[in-house]
Design an enzyme around this catalytic site. Sequence first.
Site, PDB file in Angstrom:
ATOM      1  N   PRO A  84       0.526  -5.963  -5.837  1.00  0.00           N
ATOM      2  CA  PRO A  84       1.483  -5.365  -4.895  1.00  0.00           C
ATOM      3  C   PRO A  84       1.516  -3.844  -5.033  1.00  0.00           C
ATOM      4  CG  PRO A  84       2.471  -7.190  -6.107  1.00  0.00           C
ATOM      5  CD  PRO A  84       1.174  -6.903  -6.758  1.00  0.00           C
ATOM      6  N   GLY A  85       1.800  -3.193  -3.911  1.00  0.00           N
ATOM      7  CA  GLY A  85       2.034  -1.754  -3.930  1.00  0.00           C
ATOM      8  C   GLY A  85       0.796  -0.896  -3.932  1.00  0.00           C
ATOM      9  N   VAL A  86      -0.410  -1.481  -3.668  1.00  0.00           N
ATOM     10  CA  VAL A  86      -1.621  -0.663  -3.676  1.00  0.00           C
ATOM     11  C   VAL A  86      -2.028  -0.225  -2.267  1.00  0.00           C
ATOM     12  CG1 VAL A  86      -2.502  -1.622  -5.822  1.00  0.00           C
ATOM     13  CG2 VAL A  86      -3.092  -2.726  -3.664  1.00  0.00           C
ATOM     14  N   LYS A 112      -2.273  -2.396   0.740  1.00  0.00           N
ATOM     15  CA  LYS A 112      -3.044  -3.346   1.557  1.00  0.00           C
ATOM     16  C   LYS A 112      -2.537  -3.368   3.000  1.00  0.00           C
ATOM     17  CE  LYS A 112      -2.125  -6.873  -1.068  1.00  0.00           C
ATOM     18  NZ  LYS A 112      -1.275  -6.166  -2.056  1.00  0.00           N
ATOM     19  N   THR A 113      -1.221  -3.509   3.156  1.00  0.00           N
ATOM     20  CA  THR A 113      -0.643  -3.594   4.503  1.00  0.00           C
ATOM     21  C   THR A 113      -0.815  -2.284   5.262  1.00  0.00           C
ATOM     22  OG1 THR A 113       0.996  -5.143   3.633  1.00  0.00           O
ATOM     23  CG2 THR A 113       1.434  -4.175   5.788  1.00  0.00           C
ATOM     24  N   SER A 164      -9.081 -16.324 -20.545  1.00  0.00           N
ATOM     25  CA  SER A 164      -9.323 -14.940 -20.971  1.00  0.00           C
ATOM     26  C   SER A 164      -8.814 -14.638 -22.378  1.00  0.00           C
ATOM     27  CB  SER A 164      -8.663 -13.963 -19.987  1.00  0.00           C
ATOM     28  OG  SER A 164      -9.219 -14.110 -18.706  1.00  0.00           O
ATOM     29  N   LYS A 166      -7.479  -5.037 -15.873  1.00  0.00           N
ATOM     30  CA  LYS A 166      -7.170  -5.173 -17.300  1.00  0.00           C
ATOM     31  C   LYS A 166      -7.369  -3.859 -18.042  1.00  0.00           C
ATOM     32  CE  LYS A 166      -8.285 -10.115 -17.515  1.00  0.00           C
ATOM     33  NZ  LYS A 166      -9.219 -11.137 -18.022  1.00  0.00           N
TER      34      LYS A 166
END
Length: 801
Positions: free
Chosen positions: A387-389, A391-392, A707, A750
């Site tokens: 979230p918050g990168v 995209k929309t 992982s 990561k």
Amino acid sequence: MTEFEDMSLEEIISDGFDIVAEEINLSDLTETDKNSEQKIFPILPVRNMVMFPNVVIPITAGRKTSIQLLEEAQKNGDLIGIISQKNSDLEQPAEKDLFQIGTLAKIIKIIKLPEGNITAITKGFYRFKVKKYIETQPYFKAEISKLKDSKPKDKEEYEALLENIKDLALKIIELDPNIPNAANFAIKNINNNDDLLNFICTNANFSPVDKQKLLEEKSLVERANKCYEMMHEDFRKLELRNQIHQKTSKDLDKQQREYFLNQQIRTIQEELGGGPESDVEDLIKKARTKKWSNEVEEHFQKEISRLQRQNPNSPDYNVQRNYLDFFTDLPWETYTKDVFDIAKAEKVLEKAHFGLEDIKKRILEHMAVLKLKNNMKSPILLLVGPPGVGKTSLGKSIADALGRKYVRLSLGGLHDESEIRGHRKTYIGAMAGRILQSIKKSGTSNPVIVLDEIDKIGQGLHGDPSSALLEVLDPEQNKSFYDNFLEMGYDLSKVMFIATANSLSTIQTPLLDRTEIIQIAGYTLEEKIEIAKRHLIKKQQEENGLDSKSFKLGNAELKHIIEAHTSESGVRSLEKRIAAIARWVALQTALLKEYDHKISIEKVDEILGVPRPKSLSEITGVPGVVTGLAWTSVGGDILFIESILSNGKGSLTMTGNLGTVMKESATIALEYIKAKHNELGIDQEDLEKKNIHVHVPEGATPKDGPSAGIAMLTSMVSSFKNKKVKPHLAMTGEITLRGKVLPVGGIKEKLLAATRAGIKDVILCAANRKDVEEIKKDYLKNLKVHYVNRMEEVIDIALEK
């Protein structure tokens, strides 16, 4: 009146010439001796008619020369030659304008007409050919040679042919309303075959040229055959014309009937409480402005007729009215013009988004392909990231770059298939699906539609919405997307769909196959600072009623906010912290209090509260505690794995809300240690008499995945050997029973999480080297990556000596 026009005896009698029928005795009309001695014959040119032997026919004359010829011929008792003109438009024909063959006729009676014209009742005797013209003034006179008809050799065949002609003539008379009933009577009462043939040739609806050809035919059999062929052609035309007439009359009758019924319905509805004329007129007016196909037009007319037949006070009327309102509000074949200016698109993306270089490059490539293909049949873009990168907002920028309308459609929590496909009209409160509602909202059939949070679609009792999306997002199927409310296909092939998701794990595989996945990783510290300076601060100043000079945040302050007050891959939390500072400034401004416009780090902590510890990795300074790297739906994060020994029988206990895969990783790690205890320097007695407990903190959060395999094994070895793990070190990787280290995903997220937590060394599988090389070196400048293939290497690097 048209000169030399064919005119029937019945018409003449009806015009008041009753005396004609009384005075004419056709049985007395034979060629007299005087006529047989006649050598020179007056020639009467006629238009639009052909005279045949043994046929009585009226001829109307209007030209002075023709009137003089007829009057003098009757006075002298002469026979006259009747010849057709080649061109009926000529008023004064010359010799070359007349046919050579005509019919010799006797004048029976002359009737003077009120207009000054005369009508001559004539009877033909035999065919002739002009030898030469003797005189041309005041009218034509010529020497002629008599032509004899060739009699048939087979009389029975000839008679049968004439019977067929007679039957066909009666059928034609029955079909053609323009032929008087007297013709039927005349044909039935003609006993002579030759006379019957000539009568039909004279009165048939053939062209004057065709009649002239029949007259010139000397063989009666050939004349009959040609006449029969032409009659057949006329009969076929009459049948076709009657069929068309009947069909047209039926259609007109149907239309008139529907019109009168609709008028009656409208009147009844008005009496019951107001008619729907205004509704119907408004809908028809809206429909005239629409561009749509014939199929859509036909469907609209059917539905508008249904509305007209309904009572406006009934519930069905409102349902139908709402349906037609939506139907006419859809843009159908209305499209905005695409602007495939790649350079402009690049500027738009650069202005709206900082960083994300690979993503912007991929979007520009996608637009270039669309420009060259000139259609939308291309993979649907699926932007995947925390979230918050952005995209929309990337979808909004693509719409701006293409010059298209932008619509955002949130799919989070959707659990009803009808939200995509719509409800049938029979349901109360029925409406179209969100796709067509978005199309209607945009006002164009080729918008950019962002399907937000496609990974958070639920599955309820009313179908699976993600399965309904399979048709929407398939370029081969969405050309005729069927919405249950619309009840017909709608073309979505020109729509550009961009889907967004935080994780791919919950998305159906068939849905993923229809999309092109673009991974968006989190931002580095430097990128977040730049985004805040370029976009976030300015945005929050505007939203809180502040000007650009109301407060300032420097690089050091922004770095402190990011490291001490946020922990995320995107910039949403950062924006919230800046918004909190903007609100504090707004409060000071409203209270007219003095404050320092340059916000310091101390003031930031005062506004935002106590900061969290900067270096989370420092708490691993005891044996059995290892820092692992995890990937979550909100980006990368660090994960602590703890283990401790206690007296017992060598059992393994796991806590921390672990999934099946993580439990299996812990079991594999312990079995590997038992098998390799000599190489690892662990006492056999400790393995048999010590219980080991593995715990992953934050037990309220579900955790799963392979992982953490090498981190669990390192934690156990650290506890058994009572050796600390090196500080500021983290690791991620899957293990096997043979001690091999396998690669894992989400490496960029990561590693960014490791840098945020103050990690300086990271252990990765050697197969993940390619993932690290794709990351900009600036992002990893304070991070050292160790590549391993086996667990022995991990233990050697991780544990202190």
